[in-house]
Scaffold this active site. Sequence first.
Site, PDB file in Angstrom:
ATOM      1  N   TRP A 140     101.937 -38.184  24.330  1.00  0.00           N
ATOM      2  CA  TRP A 140     100.630 -38.124  23.692  1.00  0.00           C
ATOM      3  C   TRP A 140      99.491 -38.200  24.705  1.00  0.00           C
ATOM      4  CZ3 TRP A 140     100.423 -35.943  19.282  1.00  0.00           C
ATOM      5  CH2 TRP A 140     101.512 -36.034  18.399  1.00  0.00           C
ATOM      6  N   ASP A 159      94.059 -44.977  22.798  1.00  0.00           N
ATOM      7  CA  ASP A 159      94.715 -44.470  21.595  1.00  0.00           C
ATOM      8  C   ASP A 159      95.696 -45.550  21.150  1.00  0.00           C
ATOM      9  OD1 ASP A 159      96.234 -43.247  19.668  1.00  0.00           O
ATOM     10  OD2 ASP A 159      96.786 -41.503  20.882  1.00  0.00           O
ATOM     11  N   LYS A 161     100.505 -44.850  10.650  1.00  0.00           N
ATOM     12  CA  LYS A 161     101.578 -45.668  11.192  1.00  0.00           C
ATOM     13  C   LYS A 161     101.434 -47.123  10.751  1.00  0.00           C
ATOM     14  CE  LYS A 161     101.699 -42.507  15.119  1.00  0.00           C
ATOM     15  NZ  LYS A 161     103.041 -41.935  14.996  1.00  0.00           N
TER      16      LYS A 161
END
Length: 359
Positions: A102, A169, A193
């Site tokens: 990511w 993040d 999540k």
Amino acid sequence: MKRVYNFSAGPAVLPEPVLKKVQDELLNYRETGMSVMELSHRSAPFQNIIEEAQSLLGELLSIPDDYRVIFLQGGASLQFSMIPLNLLGEGQEADYILTGSWSKKAIKEAEKSGKVRRLLPDGKFEIPAYRPEDFSPDSSYVHITSNNTIEGTRFHEYPDTGGIPLVADMSSHILSEKIDVSSFGLIYAGAQKNLGPSGVTVAIIHDSLIGKAPESCPTMLNYETYVKHDSLFNTPPTFSIYVLKLVLEWVKENGGVDGMQVRNERKAALLYDCIDESSLFHNPVPEKNRSLMNIPFSTGSEELDAEFLKGAKAEGFEFLKGHRSVGGMRASLYNAMPLEGVESLVDFMKKFESDRGGC
């Protein structure tokens, strides 16, 4: 109907009390005579929802007064573009620490806007410590992916940037353990999540980083737009924000972030101990870098992994297949995953090993 144990990396398991509350209120939200999905985002009932969500997040994370909480769309992936468009000025550069898939995608998008310096750890599962001298004094910000969903790694100690704004993040571990928000210039997280359903992204941004976008920045990609209009410049993902608010209420009722951390450390220790004591399963991550949320493991055999996954699904364990770049299995132990789910998975793993001659 029996509910399965959902180990998906996202969209992920939600607290069952939250789902029941949604079910109860679905047709008639607080005597409005309509579903929350039908409420105007300009209506008083929805204004209360979004304000309560902001307030709860501020309370749970002890967010200082000089930060703003905003709700956006486009997932964390849109933030990969939005951050440099707002913070990476002409002739400036940014430091990105590359710790996984990511952060690699975040770098790719940032490079379209300006100069990016990549800081690369020595290995795939390494998360080194960083000091101010590791960063360029010309950097507008330092970006990290604080928990790597695919690789199963995390920062146990955040970089000392020497005053350069730290951007993180936190999609896959926000609210799972205590953090000091004041150590960051910007925190962002896709909700699917640990915060709620897919469709909404949360950003927590310091006042000093608002209003830095150039004139050329599109309106809907400018943080100032969301701050000035309380995330209501256009129609936000109303239903997702509503469920997110219910999840925040559930977290508060269950001990807040401190309570979540205790639960998560217990769940992770249970699964890691099972893996470490096993002669069949293994985890590739050094102990000092292991994630509390995402735990990859494998047998070392693709055929045996496939057999394990087939048997696990038959027993009610869903979405355990690892990411294609890592292979094997991955168990995501987000806040809403009950301890009983991890205990049941460990029992299944031990039986699977025992049936194949293991200890």
